[in-house]
Design a protein around this motif. Structure first.
Motif, PDB file in Angstrom:
ATOM      1  N   ASP A 173       0.856  -1.185   0.000  1.00  0.00           N
ATOM      2  CA  ASP A 173       0.000   0.000   0.000  1.00  0.00           C
ATOM      3  C   ASP A 173       0.896   1.241   0.000  1.00  0.00           C
ATOM      4  OD1 ASP A 173      -1.713   2.209   0.951  1.00  0.00           O
ATOM      5  OD2 ASP A 173      -3.179   0.613   1.265  1.00  0.00           O
ATOM      6  N   MET A 232       0.416   4.138   1.047  1.00  0.00           N
ATOM      7  CA  MET A 232       0.228   5.020   2.195  1.00  0.00           C
ATOM      8  C   MET A 232       0.887   4.483   3.457  1.00  0.00           C
ATOM      9  SD  MET A 232      -1.404   7.529   0.862  1.00  0.00           S
ATOM     10  CE  MET A 232      -1.879   8.407   2.335  1.00  0.00           C
ATOM     11  N   ASN A 233       0.793   3.177   3.725  1.00  0.00           N
ATOM     12  CA  ASN A 233       1.361   2.622   4.967  1.00  0.00           C
ATOM     13  C   ASN A 233       2.401   1.536   4.731  1.00  0.00           C
ATOM     14  OD1 ASN A 233      -0.248   0.547   4.046  1.00  0.00           O
ATOM     15  ND2 ASN A 233      -1.792   0.747   5.663  1.00  0.00           N
ATOM     16  N   GLN A 242       2.151  -1.474   3.767  1.00  0.00           N
ATOM     17  CA  GLN A 242       1.736  -2.779   4.264  1.00  0.00           C
ATOM     18  C   GLN A 242       1.278  -3.641   3.088  1.00  0.00           C
ATOM     19  OE1 GLN A 242       1.971  -3.936   7.373  1.00  0.00           O
ATOM     20  NE2 GLN A 242       2.860  -1.981   8.053  1.00  0.00           N
ATOM     21  N   CYS A 284      -0.974  -5.855   0.827  1.00  0.00           N
ATOM     22  CA  CYS A 284      -2.428  -5.792   0.671  1.00  0.00           C
ATOM     23  C   CYS A 284      -2.823  -6.441  -0.649  1.00  0.00           C
ATOM     24  CB  CYS A 284      -2.913  -4.341   0.728  1.00  0.00           C
ATOM     25  SG  CYS A 284      -2.202  -3.315  -0.572  1.00  0.00           S
ATOM     26  N   THR A 340      -6.169  -0.539  -3.542  1.00  0.00           N
ATOM     27  CA  THR A 340      -5.848  -1.484  -2.477  1.00  0.00           C
ATOM     28  C   THR A 340      -7.110  -1.851  -1.702  1.00  0.00           C
ATOM     29  OG1 THR A 340      -5.339   0.333  -0.948  1.00  0.00           O
ATOM     30  CG2 THR A 340      -3.529  -0.551  -2.258  1.00  0.00           C
ATOM     31  N   ALA A 387      -5.461  -2.385   4.154  1.00  0.00           N
ATOM     32  CA  ALA A 387      -5.415  -1.453   3.024  1.00  0.00           C
ATOM     33  C   ALA A 387      -6.091  -0.136   3.386  1.00  0.00           C
ATOM     34  CB  ALA A 387      -6.107  -2.067   1.812  1.00  0.00           C
ATOM     35  N   THR A 388      -5.627   0.922   2.753  1.00  0.00           N
ATOM     36  CA  THR A 388      -6.203   2.261   2.953  1.00  0.00           C
ATOM     37  C   THR A 388      -7.134   2.663   1.819  1.00  0.00           C
ATOM     38  OG1 THR A 388      -4.284   3.296   1.863  1.00  0.00           O
ATOM     39  CG2 THR A 388      -4.176   2.993   4.252  1.00  0.00           C
ATOM     40  N   SER A 429      -6.262   3.310  -1.237  1.00  0.00           N
ATOM     41  CA  SER A 429      -5.616   4.271  -2.119  1.00  0.00           C
ATOM     42  C   SER A 429      -5.333   3.640  -3.479  1.00  0.00           C
ATOM     43  CB  SER A 429      -4.312   4.777  -1.501  1.00  0.00           C
ATOM     44  OG  SER A 429      -3.448   3.686  -1.213  1.00  0.00           O
TER      45      SER A 429
END
Length: 233
Positions: A89, A91-92, A94, A96, A112, A117-118, A120
């Motif tokens: 992801d 954004m973070n 991680q 996903c 995602t 997941a965010t 994004s």
């Protein structure tokens, strides 16, 4: 092979590949589990899809010595199965899952999805905009030579004599065809008018056919009785 063994099922029957060359992925299984790298190549085999990640899943290879390469034992990246890596992801960072979605503008993007997941959008890698092989700009065997392409073979407003003759002949043929068609239409109209007049005058119920009955005469006897009476009237 055993009689009860089933054939391998293709992972991507609809060709929905979500990992592209240049993506950052995390290895989820194997000796390099948890490591992050960049995808160098995607082997799009529907039955056995794999990816090559930069600097991960290294194996020893014996390279033969050549003029430009000293050879020896080197470490190269071996392919990983497509299911053993996950996208990150943006954004973070991680791992996903990813799904294809459409934006309001109609663009197809990767989004995602999943627990970590965010939601994004994962943009397409910039490396995909670059060509692996340079475009061939040289002249090929089927290309027109530069000198032939630059040659001036036509001057605006100046038609060759042969072309003028062809245009004049085409115009004359068109005019003659139009005249013949007009004459054909006139002949057909005259014939139709003659048929109508003949039926009105001499046909059954026509003017000439009903004249003896109007005067009280008989066509069989040859006498028109009442003709004198009609004349006196």
């Amino acid at each position: 092979m055993g009689a009860g063994r089933k054939a391998a099922q293709a992972m991507f029957e609809r060709n929905k590949w979500r990992i592209l060359r240049g993506d950052k992925v995390m290895v989820m299984a194997g000796k390099d589990r948890g490591q992050v790298g960049t995808v160098l190549k995607v082997l799009r085999d529907p039955d056995f899809p794999r990816v090559v990640v930069e600097g991960l899943n290294l194996s020893k290879r014996h390279i033969k010595r050549t003029k430009d390469n000293p050879g020896g034992i080197v470490s190269v990246e071996s392919p990983l199965h497509y299911s053993n890596v996950s996208l990150l992801d943006p954004m973070n960072n991680q791992p996903c899952r990813v799904a294809w979605r459409y934006t309001e503008g109609g663009d197809k993007v990767r989004v995602t999805v999943g627990k970590l997941a965010t939601g994004s959008i994962i943009p397409r890698p910039e490396v995909l905009k670059q060509r692996r092989k340079p475009r061939n700009t040289g002249a090929g065997p089927g290309d027109t030579a530069e000198a032939d392409a630059a040659e001036v073979t036509h001057t605006p407003g100046d038609l060759p004599s042969l072309l003028k003759q062809q245009l004049a002949a085409a115009a004359a043929a068109k005019s003659a065809g139009a005249g013949a068609q007009q004459r054909q239409y006139s002949t057909a109209a005259a014939a139709a008018a003659a048929d109508i007049c003949g039926s009105l005058l001499c046909g059954r119920g026509g003017v000439l056919g009903s004249a003896p009955r109007l005067l009280g005469g008989s066509m069989r006897s040859g006498h028109w009785r009442g003709f004198a009476a009609g004349a006196t009237l």
